[in-house]
Design an enzyme around this catalytic site. Structure first.
Site, PDB file in Angstrom:
ATOM      1  N   CYS A 252       0.845  -1.267   0.019  1.00  0.00           N
ATOM      2  CA  CYS A 252      -0.048  -0.003   0.044  1.00  0.00           C
ATOM      3  C   CYS A 252       0.810   1.462   0.006  1.00  0.00           C
ATOM      4  O   CYS A 252       1.551   1.728   1.055  1.00  0.00           O
ATOM      5  CB  CYS A 252      -0.938  -0.101   1.016  1.00  0.00           C
ATOM      6  SG  CYS A 252      -1.796   1.321   1.705  1.00  0.00           S
TER       7      CYS A 252
ATOM      8  N   CYS B  47       0.040   3.699   2.816  1.00  0.00           N
ATOM      9  CA  CYS B  47       0.718   3.165   4.092  1.00  0.00           C
ATOM     10  C   CYS B  47       2.172   3.333   4.398  1.00  0.00           C
ATOM     11  O   CYS B  47       2.479   3.978   5.484  1.00  0.00           O
ATOM     12  CB  CYS B  47       0.344   1.699   4.233  1.00  0.00           C
ATOM     13  SG  CYS B  47      -1.428   1.069   4.080  1.00  0.00           S
TER      14      CYS B  47
END
Length: 150
Positions: free
Chosen positions: A68, A71
């Protein structure tokens, strides 16, 4: 003088720590490592359960995955927030690719998602990447809200 249960980030043993000693770098009674490192701790699903259910401190969880992009962008901000919020709040990270069952059970639908647990239960959740100051402000606001709702 009140005593708190604090779960060691290294061996996951529950320790009793006087509240007045939180700021004085207490060590784990079992493994003798520092209970507070000013860094988020990566937890498995099993260790997550132990930290959430046995710690008297609020636990702020970053549900994330290495694939991600947002993230990975938020990771340094979460790390920085740990230096501000600790040792009064434990910051931990759970990789939802490795703990898929936990992510499903907690209904984590997007990542990154941060969730605040107090007394073993989730009291607040926020999806989306945030900066360090926003993480700190959000956490403090949720802690005030959680303590006044009791």
């Amino acid at each position: 003088m009140s005593q708190l249960h604090v779960v060691c980030p290294h061996c996951h043993t529950t320790n009793r720590v006087r509240e007045a000693d939180l700021e004085h770098a207490p060590d784990c009674g079992s493994c003798h490592e520092a209970l507070f490192t000013a860094h988020p701790v990566n937890l498995s699903a099993t260790a997550f359960e132990r930290h959430i259910t046995r710690s008297d401190l609020p636990v702020l969880v970053d549900f994330w995955a290495p694939r991600c992009g947002p993230c990975r962008m938020m990771a340094p901000a979460f790390e920085q927030a740990a230096t501000t919020l600790g040792p009064r709040v434990q910051l931990v990270k759970v990789n939802t690719d490795e703990a898929q069952g936990l992510g499903a059970r907690l209904n984590i639908r997007s990542i990154p998602t941060i969730a605040l647990f107090v007394g073993g239960r989730e009291v607040a959740r926020q999806a989306g990447a945030m900066g360090a100051s926003d993480i700190v402000k959000w956490t403090r606001a949720q802690l005030v809200r959680a303590t006044t709702a009791v």
